[in-house]
Structure formats: structure tokens, C-alpha cells
Design a protein around this motif. Structure first.
Motif: not given
Length: 329
Positions: A132-146
């Protein structure tokens, strides 16, 4: 039954369940389907997760890991992953969420057992799963702005959003090495009460764990105690978090990381629920967003989330955060 997937009956026959009764179970997934199988006194659960849209192998791998490390995952009876078939133990109908709706007096002991299961899991070496690395955390949280922000017609600073989250999440990365197995959707709808007593005690079974990763111990606790689908009181959240802290060898920054991952998970869920409504027409998920947003606001109040909280203040006005967007068409 004319609507049964091709190959179902031949798979059951090869598994020693030929001629069994087959009962489809209504589901929400696009491609994965479930069937309850009965053959006299025997019963089983059949999952069909057909490639290329689905892959049952992660479910099989995580189930075996959990069974080998003292967790109550369903026993695997037969499998044909190339065709998408997995026949497993049937855990019955007593989901923790539904059972507690009818038996609210059992809430505290049921949650206590769910916390204790995580303590036991976190005492084990993590599985051989992706990090569960930073790219995964970021990909998930970016669902809010997407998804959420465009729906709300908000022109937000996405670069600042990403930078704020990276700053807030970076400190926990070292504390999740070597890490623990993170089930990712550990909550009251995915915990089965196998033989519940009137006070909520009893063995609990795990389902829907195929997306497991290796990450931070706080993540599944957040998933359980900041449940998107069920109200968990602040008092129960506090007492169960304290229970975990008393039993586990948690680092000093654990509560800060709990807030970090709570905000991250809840932001992701707001994006996912918006996507489900807007793209897939599943409007019922919108009713859950206020609960999720309320929990996220509490997480954002922690000093560890300062950069992210300031981004929200600058980009999503409070009146919009209070209304949650309403119906999506």
C-alpha cells in the motif's frame, strides 16, 4: 435455470456437487456473481468471477493466507480460477451490520471481537501481497477530485491537492514497514457472525478480502470504526481504538496515522460513491456520503492533516461541504 453462467453445472459436478440446488444471490458487482449451493445437508457458496473482467486468484491467495494465520476465512472446497469458479464454505446470512440492526445490545462485544481479530492478524507476518504505497494512496484519494469536484462544478487546484496529500501521508510510510496485511474493506457488512449469541459474542468470519495489500495497521481499524455504511458512535470508536492500542504494539504516532488514513479513505469513498451514482446510476450510495464526510471532517481536524485541511478550506466552500451535492443525474 436459463440465466446460469455457462459451465456452472459442469464445475459443480467435477467438484462433487452435481445435481445440487442452485440459488442465485442478488449482488451489486458488475461481473462477479454468487450462488448458494445446497445438496441435502451440505451447503456451500459459489463465486463466479470470470476473466478477463474478474480474477478469482487474489481471493484464493488471501483466503489461504488468512487460514494459515489463524483467521476465519471460508474454507475452499473447489476452484477453477481460469474459468472464474470458486466453491467455498457458506458463512450463512448473519452479517454483522444486519444482525446488529436487530440486536443492538450486542454492538460492543461484536466490535470488540472484530478489533481483537485485527490484533491477532497484525501479530502475523504480512502476506506476499502488493504494498500500500504512496502511488496507491494517491490514486485512491484523487477519486475525489476526479469525480466529486466536477459533479459539484468546482474548479479546484489539483496540483495543490496532490502536494497536500503527499505531505500529510509521507510520515506514515516508514511506520508501515514491514507492514501488516490490510484487508481494505473490513467493516460490518463484510464480517459474518457465524454463531452469534444474544450478547453479540461468537465466531466471526471474513469475506470480501481479495484486494488485500501490505500496509499500515491503522487502515482496517479506520475501515471498521469509520464505517461508510453504518453509524458508529464517537464513544464506541474511541473505546475500540483504545482497545486496540492497549493490546497491540502500536507506535506513538498511531493516532495521527489513524487520522491520516481516515481522511484518505473517506476522501476516496466520497469519490467512489459519486462515481457509482454518476457513472453507474446507483443513487443509493449518495445517502451514505454525509456519514463519510462527517468522519472526514473529524479526521481533517487533526494537526497531522494540516496541509489537506487548508486545501479543503481554500477549494471546497463550507456550504458545499454541508450539502454533499444531492442527487446525481
Amino acid at each position: 435455470m436459463s440465466d446460469l453462467p455457462e459451465g456452472l453445472e459442469s464445475f459443480l459436478a467435477s467438484a462433487g456437487w452435481g445435481g445440487a440446488e442452485i440459488e442465485p444471490i442478488p449482488g451489486d458487482a458488475s461481473f462477479r456473481r454468487y450462488f448458494r449451493i445446497r445438496d441435502g445437508e451440505r451447503k456451500a457458496m459459489l463465486m463466479h468471477a470470470p476473466p478477463p473482467h474478474e480474477d478469482p486468484k487474489p481471493f484464493i491467495d488471501v483466503a489461504r493466507y488468512l487460514q494459515q494465520h489463524g483467521q476465519r476465512a471460508p474454507e475452499l472446497y473447489a476452484e477453477a480460477p481460469g474459468e472464474g469458479w470458486v466453491l467455498t464454505e457458506d458463512f450463512g446470512n448473519d452479517r454483522m451490520r444486519d444482525w446488529l440492526d436487530e440486536n443492538p445490545q450486542g454492538e460492543e462485544p461484536a466490535y470488540a471481537e472484530a478489533i481483537d481479530a485485527l490484533v491477532r492478524l497484525h501479530d502475523q507476518p504480512p502476506g506476499e501481497f502488493a504494498p500500500y504505497d504512496m502511488p496507491t494512496y494517491m490514486r485512491e484519494v484523487q477519486l475525489l477530485t476526479e469525480w466529486y469536484c466536477p459533479h459539484m462544478k468546482l474548479d479546484v487546484d489539483t496540483a495543490a491537492f496532490d502536494a497536500a496529500w503527499q505531505e500529510a501521508l509521507a510520515p506514515l510510510l516508514d511506520r508501515q514497514r514491514p507492514g501488516v496485511t490490510v484487508l481494505r474493506d473490513y467493516h460490518a457488512e463484510n464480517i459474518m457472525l457465524l454463531d452469534p449469541s444474544s450478547d453479540g459474542r461468537g465466531e466471526q468470519g471474513l469475506i470480501d478480502f481479495q484486494d488485500a495489500l501490505v500496509g499500515h495497521a491503522a487502515y482496517d481499524i479506520v475501515s471498521l470504526l469509520q464505517d461508510a455504511r453504518r453509524d458508529v458512535s464517537l464513544g464506541l470508536e474511541r473505546s475500540m481504538l483504545d482497545r486496540y492500542l492497549a493490546k497491540a504494539n502500536a507506535p506513538d504516532e498511531f493516532e495521527a496515522d489513524y487520522a491520516r488514513l481516515g481522511a484518505q479513505r473517506n476522501a476516496k469513498i466520497v469519490g467512489i460513491f459519486t462515481r457509482l451514482a454518476k457513472r453507474d446510476g446507483k443513487q443509493r450510495y449518495l445517502a451514505m456520503i454525509p456519514r463519510v464526510w462527517e468522519a472526514m471532517e473529524r479526521d481533517l481536524a487533526h494537526p497531522a492533516l494540516g496541509p489537506v485541511a487548508r486545501w479543503f478550506e481554500a477549494n471546497i466552500p463550507q456550504n458545499i461541504r454541508d450539502t454533499f451535492g444531492g442527487e446525481i443525474r
